[in-house]
Structure formats: C-alpha cells, structure tokens
Design an enzyme around this catalytic site. Structure first.
Site, PDB file in Angstrom:
ATOM      1  N   GLU A 188      51.183  32.398  51.405  1.00 38.85           N
ATOM      2  CA  GLU A 188      50.579  33.576  50.773  1.00 38.85           C
ATOM      3  C   GLU A 188      49.117  33.668  51.208  1.00 38.85           C
ATOM      4  O   GLU A 188      48.355  32.710  51.065  1.00 38.85           O
ATOM      5  CB  GLU A 188      50.679  33.455  49.248  1.00 38.85           C
ATOM      6  CG  GLU A 188      50.054  34.642  48.542  1.00 38.85           C
ATOM      7  CD  GLU A 188      50.687  34.950  47.186  1.00 38.85           C
ATOM      8  OE1 GLU A 188      51.764  34.414  46.891  1.00 38.85           O
ATOM      9  OE2 GLU A 188      50.088  35.739  46.438  1.00 38.85           O
ATOM     10  N   GLU A 312      49.385  37.746  36.820  1.00 45.07           N
ATOM     11  CA  GLU A 312      50.129  38.397  37.906  1.00 45.07           C
ATOM     12  C   GLU A 312      51.618  38.044  37.886  1.00 45.07           C
ATOM     13  O   GLU A 312      52.217  37.728  38.909  1.00 45.07           O
ATOM     14  CB  GLU A 312      49.517  38.041  39.268  1.00 45.07           C
ATOM     15  CG  GLU A 312      48.090  38.556  39.425  1.00 45.07           C
ATOM     16  CD  GLU A 312      47.500  38.332  40.816  1.00 45.07           C
ATOM     17  OE1 GLU A 312      47.932  37.388  41.503  1.00 45.07           O
ATOM     18  OE2 GLU A 312      46.596  39.102  41.187  1.00 45.07           O
ATOM     19  N   ARG A 345      44.086  27.491  35.828  1.00 44.26           N
ATOM     20  CA  ARG A 345      43.294  28.564  36.448  1.00 44.26           C
ATOM     21  C   ARG A 345      42.868  29.620  35.419  1.00 44.26           C
ATOM     22  O   ARG A 345      43.651  29.995  34.542  1.00 44.26           O
ATOM     23  CB  ARG A 345      44.066  29.210  37.591  1.00 44.26           C
ATOM     24  CG  ARG A 345      44.320  28.233  38.724  1.00 44.26           C
ATOM     25  CD  ARG A 345      45.118  28.861  39.833  1.00 44.26           C
ATOM     26  NE  ARG A 345      44.344  29.618  40.787  1.00 44.26           N
ATOM     27  CZ  ARG A 345      44.594  30.866  41.142  1.00 44.26           C
ATOM     28  NH1 ARG A 345      45.574  31.543  40.580  1.00 44.26           N
ATOM     29  NH2 ARG A 345      43.870  31.467  42.061  1.00 44.26           N
ATOM     30  N   ASP A 385      37.882  38.931  42.102  1.00 43.40           N
ATOM     31  CA  ASP A 385      38.842  38.244  42.964  1.00 43.40           C
ATOM     32  C   ASP A 385      38.354  38.052  44.393  1.00 43.40           C
ATOM     33  O   ASP A 385      38.739  38.819  45.280  1.00 43.40           O
ATOM     34  CB  ASP A 385      40.155  39.052  42.986  1.00 43.40           C
ATOM     35  CG  ASP A 385      41.242  38.337  43.759  1.00 43.40           C
ATOM     36  OD1 ASP A 385      41.057  37.143  44.033  1.00 43.40           O
ATOM     37  OD2 ASP A 385      42.260  38.970  44.073  1.00 43.40           O
ATOM     38  N   GLU A 413      41.474  36.531  53.032  1.00 48.80           N
ATOM     39  CA  GLU A 413      42.286  37.613  52.467  1.00 48.80           C
ATOM     40  C   GLU A 413      41.526  38.932  52.463  1.00 48.80           C
ATOM     41  O   GLU A 413      42.088  39.981  52.756  1.00 48.80           O
ATOM     42  CB  GLU A 413      42.691  37.252  51.026  1.00 48.80           C
ATOM     43  CG  GLU A 413      43.391  38.389  50.296  1.00 48.80           C
ATOM     44  CD  GLU A 413      43.813  38.036  48.872  1.00 48.80           C
ATOM     45  OE1 GLU A 413      43.602  36.885  48.444  1.00 48.80           O
ATOM     46  OE2 GLU A 413      44.371  38.924  48.196  1.00 48.80           O
TER      47      GLU A 413
HETATM   48  O1  GCW Z   1      43.620  37.433  45.240  1.00 52.61           O
HETATM   49  C1  GCW Z   1      44.838  37.404  44.625  1.00 52.61           C
HETATM   50  C2  GCW Z   1      45.814  37.377  45.737  1.00 52.61           C
HETATM   51  C3  GCW Z   1      47.138  36.814  45.336  1.00 52.61           C
HETATM   52  C4  GCW Z   1      46.890  35.450  44.686  1.00 52.61           C
HETATM   53  C5  GCW Z   1      45.992  35.648  43.478  1.00 52.61           C
HETATM   54  C6  GCW Z   1      45.641  34.343  42.788  1.00 52.61           C
HETATM   55  C7  GCW Z   1      48.217  33.462  44.680  1.00 52.61           C
HETATM   56  O2  GCW Z   1      45.954  38.674  46.240  1.00 52.61           O
HETATM   57  O3  GCW Z   1      47.918  36.702  46.495  1.00 52.61           O
HETATM   58  O4  GCW Z   1      48.092  34.809  44.341  1.00 52.61           O
HETATM   59  O5  GCW Z   1      44.800  36.230  43.873  1.00 52.61           O
HETATM   60  O6  GCW Z   1      44.551  33.850  43.024  1.00 52.61           O
HETATM   61  O7  GCW Z   1      46.428  33.836  42.022  1.00 52.61           O
END
Ligand code: GCW
Length: 725
Positions: A188, A312, A345, A385, A413
């Site tokens: 991922e 998420e 987290r 993020d 990312e």
């Molecule tokens: O930034 C986002 C990403 C997801 C990621 C999430 C996270 C692992 O787009 O892909 O998932 O953060 O940090 O949990």
C-alpha cells in the site's frame, strides 16, 4: 610456443588473483543502487587514504556473538574496498583499530577514555583515538555494530580521523520502520515493486536481501520493523505466517532489529473462532494472552503489536462501545509479561466531524493517562495526513501521561510516488523542531517524543517505508535519501537535514565537491518545490481521489466530504482557505499559547500555514506586497521553476557519476517537470474561476484550458497501480 603458453598462464593467474576477493573488487559492481549508501568504494582523497591505511589496516574485534560476526562481515566487506588494501581482522592483540566491550576486551575494560561508557546504555558507543589506536567501544555488541557503522560513515564521507572523539547514544527507544506490505506482496502506497517479504518462499528461504536490508537499517541505528500493513490481514497472526516471521526475525536479530506485526482487531473472531472481539470479554482477553505467549515462544524478542483501529474501515473497540484506551490495554496486557509493547495509531477521523483537523486530538486527549504504560500512541506529524506541508499535530505536547511517538512517511504517497525528487529530511526536521510550548518555550516535538518534556516511559519514531523488491530498493534513487534521513534523525533528531543530505550524497554517489554541493542544494530545495507546485501557502489535499498522484482541486462529490478537495480549500468568490479560528472550527484552540494567538490572527500566522487556518480574501496583501491571488500564482510558478533549476543542475552533473544513475534521474526529472506543470496549470486555472483575476503579466500562459486539465484526471497515466489496497 612454450614461452607464449607461459605468458598466458601468468596472465590467467593474475586475472584470477585480481578477481578473488582482492581489495578493489567493489569497483566492478554495477551502480544499480542496490548497495545504497553502503558502497565502500576506494577513498579518492590520497592523503586521507594514507591516513586511513595507517590507522585501520589491522583490526582487533573481540566478542563472540552473532552480532560480532556481522560486524566482522561488514568490516571485511568495507575496509578492503575503502582502503584498497589488505586488512587483517583478528580477535585478540593490539591493532590499529580496536573494537570491543569491557566484557569482551581487557583493553577496553581498562582503557582511558575521554568520554564515558556509563552513559552509553545498551545501544550507544564511543569512538576515540587512544595512544595511536582508533577505538570503538560500547557496553553491548549492538553498540559496537552502531559504532562500527559510524566509523565507516566517517571514512565514506572523508573525515579526518586524527584525534577522533565521538560519544553517541540514540535519543529515542524505538526507531522503527512501518511496512504497509500486504501478504499478497502488494505494498500500500509502495512504489518500488513488490514487498521485500516473499511469504511464498518463507520460512525455508532466507533471502540475502533480508540481510542487506538489515545492514542498511542498522547502519542508521534503526532497531524495529513492523512487517505488514496497518490495514492488517488477520492471517498475519496465524501459525502459518508466524512460522514465516521466525525466519525474518532470525535474519534481522544480529543487527539489533526487532519485528512487530500489525494486527487486525477482529482477529479473535476471524482467526480465533470466538463470537466477539470485545476487549472486555474474558474469553477475548485470554485469547490475546495465549496468542502473545505463542508468538513469544517462537520469537522471544518479538517487539509487539502495531494497531490501526476504528479508522478508515479498520475494526476496533468502538464496535463494542469501548474506547481506544480499553481497546489498546487488552493487547498491552497480553504482551507485557514478555516485555512487549503496543503501538496504537492516533490516525482517526470520521465523516461526521466538521473538521478532520480536530479529530485525533478531540478523541485522544480525554484518554490521556488511561493507557497502560507499555502502550505508545503513534501520531502522524500533521493533523491531517502526511501532506507536503502541515503544521505539527497539536497532539504533540498534549499527552502528558501517554507515551507518544511520531509517525513520518518516507514513501512519497503525496510527493509524486517514486517519480519525483523530494528529499524529506527538511520536512522531518521542520516537525521535529516545531515548538509545542507544552512546557514553556523550547518544548519542541523532538523533545516531546524523546521523553524530555513529559518523562515518557517508552519513546519512538516510526517511518512508513517505501522499499520493495526493485533492485535499488526505493524506485527513485533519491527516495533512499529520505529513508537515510529518517534513520539518522530517529537516532538523533538534533542532526541537521542539510548535514544528513551531505553525508548521503557522499556515501551514495561521490565525495567530489563539484557534485556534492549542487546536489545537496537540489535536495534541500526539493521539498519546498513540491509544496509550491502542489499546494502552497497552506493549501492541502488537492489530490485526485484514490491514488493521490495528480491534481484534482475540483473534486467535490464523494460519499465522504472529507475525501474531497473542496472540503480542504473552501475557495469561493471571496477568498480561499479553511477557517480554523473561533469563527470557524476553532481547531487552533488545540495549540498552546502563544501559538493559539499567533495562528488566530491572519497577520501573525506564518504565510506557509496561512490557508491552513484562515479563509483569506483574494485581494489580501501578503508580506511580499502582492495580493493573495498574485502570491498564489507566484508560488505555483516558482515551484515549476525550482524543478527546472533542478534539471539544469543535474544536467551539469553528467560525467561526475555513473551513467546509469545519471540518466535515470535525468529522465525522472523530466517526468517531474511535466507533472509540476500539470499541477500548476490545473490549480491556477481552477482557482482563477473563483478569484476571477488574470494570471499576472510575465508568466508563461497555461497551454490548455481548465477543462483539458480536468479531463487529464481520468486520462493521464498514473505511474503505478499498486497504490491500491
Ligand atoms: O494516508 C492514508 C493512506 C492510506 C493509509 C492511511 C493510514 C494504510 O492514503 O493508504 O492506510 O493513510 O495511515 O492508515
């Protein structure tokens, strides 16, 4: 005839001798990036080479452990290459270079150090010159390994060893990489091939790549690795995968690296066959205990669990009406008897909230003090993020009684995947230096996470890593530099991003100042360039949904508003930006004074964060004297200009390094320029529909109209489909 034959034989003997492990064999290796910053090429400076030969040609390495064995291997690999000379390494006696602990070496036990081993702990080391010998000393073999790598780094970066005196200990306890690797080997947000972990050939095959990965990490002092994605596959804790993990743990162990796994909160149901995963259910508690016991019986130094819960779509304790602390503590109890920890987290946000910025803080601050002492809350650097620029998350400095660690993203990312050059040492440095004012001035994020501000029981720093099975580990050769910078800062957050970039360039390419200086500068400018052509002045999250590669500031209608771009920029006829003052979401109240006051006022908010906190009119006068609209345009254009400058600089580097890496980076910079122009044009044309002002004179006009760029969102090729979950 006979004479000729003899000549041929002599020649063959010479050729064979030249190939068989003779000193300079490294130079024959292809520059494919596999060796990363551990290249060990012959030292080019002849004076220093003489010095190194005189100081390092004989080595005494005491001790007898798997770790001293890998130190031996590393020295054997490194010194003959660097010195272009034979090097003898033995276990006893006096030598030019002496490496040992007080336990393994009488010499070290009685040596008269300037520094002291008493403060070196389990991982620190001393390097000193004593009576003509260079001495690497530590309390443990792992400390010796780190000291050895430090010494090698000094040689690789052409440092004068005369009178060398270094005392070094890591500032945080867990210096960790988080792999977002799925068990099917897709990664991922990974852009460098498939997962390094080849579950299909494990546990039987111990791929040498695992060892090289461990070497690279240990050379930076990294000591922990979570092997699988936080969007966790429950199979990770089945017997089958644990057995595979044993081989990985074994490969990493001599290098001082512990393994962690990400767990899925529903595991008691999906793997254990229970009816519930309620953390307060006695059966569930028992199940986690047994699971932990089983893991520790296989991997006695197992690190613990990393958990993404109720975020998420990942399951968590909310399903049972329990909060995060109750959720984390059941796992913490299970690993505590074995010395394990739980990393929980803080990345949570729900669609119901009016400002995603606020959520982690609002959720976790009321729970401060409720987590067991072997839990660490892992918080992303910013409140949203991993965006190109975020103000630091106000959670840093707010959790007095909860161990809190920092999570950074090494994988790009939001920085153009493995296509763009974006050295993130500067981003990491920016957050580590940010002052939280938690305990008065000087309470930097760095000091919070190393436990100085609140006296945490456990401390750490995690980096979401990009590596895969690409030959050069990270896809773009320069992503290696962010891995490197992360590791160096995890060891010591007070190091400067610029010095780290300098080291990395020297070790990875060459010590030639005609290369080092301009390339270091390119790196130092690269992150700001990436901010400017994507989202300057505090704009954020203008990405195309899903892959996060290209621009889509127009994204408006998605099931979750907080996944759209308009949610973040809030552009309208009056202006642009997210009001987080009292008249808006009031997220600024989460910061301590004087930050709260500073961020509450447009005129005192640093312009790089302006639109994070304020909805500002298009005509607002900026410090430059330009209006906000003009400044925005200026920033977008300067981002593209910065990329073009990088291209020019890089072009001048031709011939200074190997052709393979030169050409690859050159091509990647062309891609970056193309993408930067698309970002700039998309955003400027789109925001122009609100500002209704022209692009000022003197700028090149966008080649196409806005609709063209909107269509590109669907049409443009996205470099790697493996961003997918
Ligand atoms: O930034 C986002 C990403 C997801 C990621 C999430 C996270 C692992 O787009 O892909 O998932 O953060 O940090 O949990």
């Amino acid at each position: 005839m006979k004479v000729i034959k003899l000549h041929i034989i002599i020649l063959l003997v010479l050729i064979i001798a030249g190939c068989s492990g003779a000193p300079n064999s490294n130079t024959n290796k292809a520059e494919d990036g596999y060796r990363a910053w551990l290249r060990y090429e012959k030292v080019a400076d002849s004076e220093l080479l003489d010095q190194y030969r005189s100081k390092l040609s004989t080595v005494t390495l005491s001790g007898d452990s798997p770790t001293t064995e890998v130190i031996f291997d590393e020295l054997q690999e490194a010194l003959p290459g660097l010195l272009d000379a034979e090097v003898s390494i033995r276990k006893q006696g006096s030598s030019d270079l002496i490496i040992g602990t007080p336990e393994s070496s009488d010499y070290i036990a009685s040596a008269d150090f300037e520094g002291s081993l008493s403060g070196a702990g389990d991982e620190g080391f001393l390097i000193e010159e004593i009576e003509g010998s260079v001495v690497v000393a530590a309390n443990t073999d792992i400390g010796l390994l780190y000291g050895t790598f430090e010494l090698l780094r000094k040689i690789q970066t052409h440092t004068d060893l005369d009178g060398i005196s270094i005392e070094s200990t890591p500032k945080v306890e867990y210096r960790m990489l988080n792999h977002w690797d799925n068990l099917g080997r897709l990664v991922e947000r990974g852009y460098a091939g498939l997962s390094i972990w080849n579950w299909g050939t494990l546990p039987e095959y111990n791929d040498p790549r695992y060892t090289d990965y461990a070497r690279l990490n240990a050379s930076l002092g990294l000591n922990a690795v979570a092997v699988n994605n936080v969007n966790a596959d429950p199979r990770m804790i089945t017997d089958q995968f644990l057995e595979k993990l044993v081989t990985i743990a074994k490969a990493l162990r001599p290098y001082g690296i512990k393994v962690f796994i990400s767990i899925n909160y529903q595991s008691p149901i999906t793997v254990g066959g229970l009816k519930t995963a309620d953390p307060l259910d006695p059966g569930v508690r028992e199940w986690w205990k047994k699971k932990a016991d089983e893991i520790y019986s296989l991997i006695p130094d197992f690190g613990g669990f990393l958990v993404k819960a109720d975020s998420e779509g990942q399951p968590g304790p909310f399903a049972y009406g329990r909060d995060h602390a109750v959720g984390a503590n059941v796992l913490a109890e299970a690993v505590a008897p074995h010395g394990g920890i739980v990393i929980w987290r803080a990345f949570v946000y729900s669609p119901e909230q009016s400002d995603r910025f606020r959520e982690a803080y609002d959720e976790f601050v009321p729970l401060d003090g409720k987590f067991n002492e072997n839990v660490i809350l892992q918080t992303k650097n910013g409140p949203i993020d991993f965006q190109p620029r975020e103000p630091f998350s106000p959670l840093f400095g707010a959790m007095k009684n909860t161990n809190t660690m920092l999570e950074l993203q090494i994988t790009q990312e939001y920085f153009g995947f493995a296509n763009h050059l974006a050295y993130q040492g500067t981003l990491f440095e920016e957050v580590l230096e940010a002052d939280t004012y938690a305990d008065g001035e000087g309470s930097s994020v760095g000091r919070v996470i190393d436990g100085e501000v609140f006296d945490y029981k456990h401390t750490g720093m995690a980096g979401v890593i990009n590596i895969g099975n690409d030959r050069n580990w990270t896809g773009h050769p320069f992503v290696q530099s962010s891995w490197y910078a992360f590791g160096r800062l995890a060891w010591d957050y007070t190091l400067s991003a610029e010095d780290i970039a300098d080291e990395w360039v020297r070790m990875t390419f060459t010590n030639d100042p005609a290369f080092v200086d301009p390339v270091r500068e390119m790196m130092m400018d690269s992150r700001e360039a990436g901010v400017n052509y994507r989202m300057p002045l505090g704009l954020t999250h203008l990405y195309a949904q899903g892959h996060h590669y290209g621009p889509a500031p127009w994204t408006a209608n998605l099931p979750r508003p907080d996944w759209t771009a308009v949610y973040y920029h809030k552009a309208d006829k009056n202006g642009i930006g997210f009001d987080r003052t009292k008249t808006g979401s009031n997220a600024i109240e989460q910061y301590k004074e004087p930050l709260r006051t500073m961020f509450s006022n447009v005129s005192t908010t640093p312009e790089k964060y302006l639109l994070w906190f304020h909805h500002v009119s298009w005509g607002h006068e900026m410090q430059s004297g330009r209006t906000l609209w003009e400044e925005l345009v200026f920033k977008y254009y300067s981002g593209v200009e910065a990329v073009r400058n990088m291209q020019k600089q890089w072009q001048k580097m031709e011939g200074k390094i190997d052709e393979a890496r030169f050409e690859y980076v050159k091509a990647l910079l062309e891609i970056q320029e193309r993408d930067a122009v698309r970002w700039r044009n998309s955003c400027v044309l789109y925001f122009q529909t609100f500002s209704e002002k022209p692009i000022p004179e003197g700028y090149e006009k966008p080649e196409h109209d806005l609709q063209y760029y909107i269509d590109q969102e669907q049409k443009a090729y996205v470099p790697d489909p493996r961003y997918n979950r």
